[in-house]
Design a protein around this motif. Sequence first.
Motif, short mmCIF file in Angstrom:
data_model
loop_
_atom_site.label_atom_id
_atom_site.label_comp_id
_atom_site.label_asym_id
_atom_site.label_seq_id
_atom_site.Cartn_x
_atom_site.Cartn_y
_atom_site.Cartn_z
N SER A 41 0.82 -1.20 0.00
CA SER A 41 0.00 0.00 0.00
C SER A 41 0.86 1.26 0.00
O SER A 41 0.56 2.23 -0.70
N PHE A 42 1.94 1.25 0.75
CA PHE A 42 2.86 2.39 0.80
C PHE A 42 3.51 2.63 -0.56
O PHE A 42 3.60 3.77 -1.02
N VAL A 43 3.94 1.55 -1.23
CA VAL A 43 4.55 1.68 -2.56
C VAL A 43 3.53 2.24 -3.56
O VAL A 43 3.86 3.12 -4.37
N VAL A 44 2.30 1.75 -3.51
CA VAL A 44 1.25 2.26 -4.40
C VAL A 44 0.98 3.73 -4.12
O VAL A 44 0.83 4.53 -5.05
N ALA A 45 0.96 4.11 -2.85
CA ALA A 45 0.71 5.52 -2.50
C ALA A 45 1.83 6.41 -3.01
O ALA A 45 1.57 7.48 -3.59
N ILE A 46 3.07 6.01 -2.83
CA ILE A 46 4.21 6.81 -3.31
C ILE A 46 4.17 6.91 -4.83
O ILE A 46 4.32 8.00 -5.40
N TRP A 47 3.96 5.79 -5.49
CA TRP A 47 3.94 5.76 -6.96
C TRP A 47 2.82 6.66 -7.50
O TRP A 47 3.02 7.46 -8.39
#
Length: 88
Positions: A20-26
């Motif tokens: 979820s963190f990676v998707v949010a950053i991306w």
Amino acid sequence: MIGAGRHVFSAILVGMLVTSFVVAIWTGVETDSGWVALGWAVLTLVVLQVGYVVLIISLMLNQIPKTGAAASASANPAPPLHGDGVSL
């Protein structure tokens, strides 16, 4: 075995949060919008949680013993040839 279950759950939880963190950053980098990034992160968490629940339910349903026609169809109808091999 309880400790192993906790380890698996914590690994799944960490994996969900990292994803979820990676998707949010991306998403935040691509759209320059914190709200869109937050929305996609929440959507990712929901999709992962639904997938986890479906996995657990399918694993539980596979543990239910078969009865009736399903059990007799999956059982080997031929008896063993020589028993357990012990002769008295």
